[in-house]
Design an enzyme around this catalytic site. Sequence first.
Site, short mmCIF file in Angstrom:
data_model
loop_
_atom_site.label_atom_id
_atom_site.label_comp_id
_atom_site.label_asym_id
_atom_site.label_seq_id
_atom_site.Cartn_x
_atom_site.Cartn_y
_atom_site.Cartn_z
N CYS A 1 -3.16 -4.63 7.07
CA CYS A 1 -1.90 -5.29 6.72
C CYS A 1 -2.01 -5.93 5.33
CB CYS A 1 -1.57 -6.39 7.71
SG CYS A 1 -1.11 -5.80 9.33
N GLU B 1 -2.50 2.08 5.02
CA GLU B 1 -2.58 2.72 6.34
C GLU B 1 -3.64 3.82 6.37
OE1 GLU B 1 1.46 3.84 7.27
OE2 GLU B 1 1.96 1.74 7.73
N CYS C 1 -3.05 -10.86 11.69
CA CYS C 1 -2.95 -11.59 10.41
C CYS C 1 -2.83 -13.09 10.65
CB CYS C 1 -1.76 -11.07 9.60
SG CYS C 1 -2.07 -9.43 8.92
N ASN D 1 -0.06 -3.30 2.27
CA ASN D 1 -0.64 -2.64 3.44
C ASN D 1 -1.21 -1.27 3.05
OD1 ASN D 1 2.16 -2.05 3.14
ND2 ASN D 1 2.30 -1.27 5.23
N GLU E 1 -1.17 -8.95 4.34
CA GLU E 1 -1.69 -10.32 4.33
C GLU E 1 -3.22 -10.32 4.35
OE1 GLU E 1 0.56 -8.93 6.28
OE2 GLU E 1 1.86 -10.41 7.23
N CYS F 1 1.79 -10.22 11.74
CA CYS F 1 1.35 -9.76 13.06
C CYS F 1 0.27 -10.72 13.59
CB CYS F 1 0.80 -8.34 12.96
SG CYS F 1 -0.86 -8.23 12.27
N1 THU Z 1 2.25 -4.76 8.42
C1 THU Z 1 1.81 -5.65 7.48
O1 THU Z 1 1.33 -5.27 6.41
N2 THU Z 1 1.91 -6.96 7.78
C2 THU Z 1 2.40 -7.47 8.93
O2 THU Z 1 2.32 -8.67 9.18
C3 THU Z 1 3.07 -6.57 9.88
C4 THU Z 1 2.80 -5.14 9.70
C5 THU Z 1 2.14 -3.34 8.13
C6 THU Z 1 1.11 -2.63 8.97
C7 THU Z 1 1.61 -1.22 8.93
O3 THU Z 1 1.08 -0.58 7.79
C8 THU Z 1 3.11 -1.35 8.78
O4 THU Z 1 3.35 -2.68 8.38
C9 THU Z 1 3.89 -1.06 10.04
O5 THU Z 1 3.44 -1.84 11.08
#
Ligand code: THU
Length: 140
Positions: free
Chosen positions: A58, A49, A96, A47, A60, A93
């Site tokens: 994210c 940000e 994704c 991920n 994925e 999420c």
């Molecule tokens: N996140 C992911 O990388 N994948 C997911 O399926 C759920 C959330 C990340 C996004 C963000 O950077 C952090 O987790 C907190 O939500």
Amino acid sequence: MPITTETIETLIELAKQVSQKAYCPYSQFSVGSAILLSNGEIYSGCNVENISYGLSLCAERNAISHAVTQSEEKIELQMVVVYTPTATPTSPCGACRQVILEFANDNTQILCICDSDQQLKIRIEDLLPHAFNRIETSSS
Ligand code: THU
């Protein structure tokens, strides 16, 4: 073709490794994903940000974008592994799930792993039932 235990172990190791590269100063929640394509290729992503939170990417979707960018052919997902440094597995999420569906086939497996022995192995159709998967109008 069934996915070998060795390949699954490779994907798990890769997902864990790439989670260490996560750029997550806002959530402190590092995620790693490793994907296996039907042609046997493997890609990974973490991920990433952003201070404008909604722009965060994210793991994925990062892995999938990586595969689309690098692969010589149209990608098809055989397995998506998601690792989070948690006691229980974290499932992808909603955004994704929709992106996984875009490149899924009927057998695409999603494997969510964590720091305990617990894991969630599930199909995309069970993660995203009644999905939006075609554009159809009354005149089409
Ligand atoms: N996140 C992911 O990388 N994948 C997911 O399926 C759920 C959330 C990340 C996004 C963000 O950077 C952090 O987790 C907190 O939500």
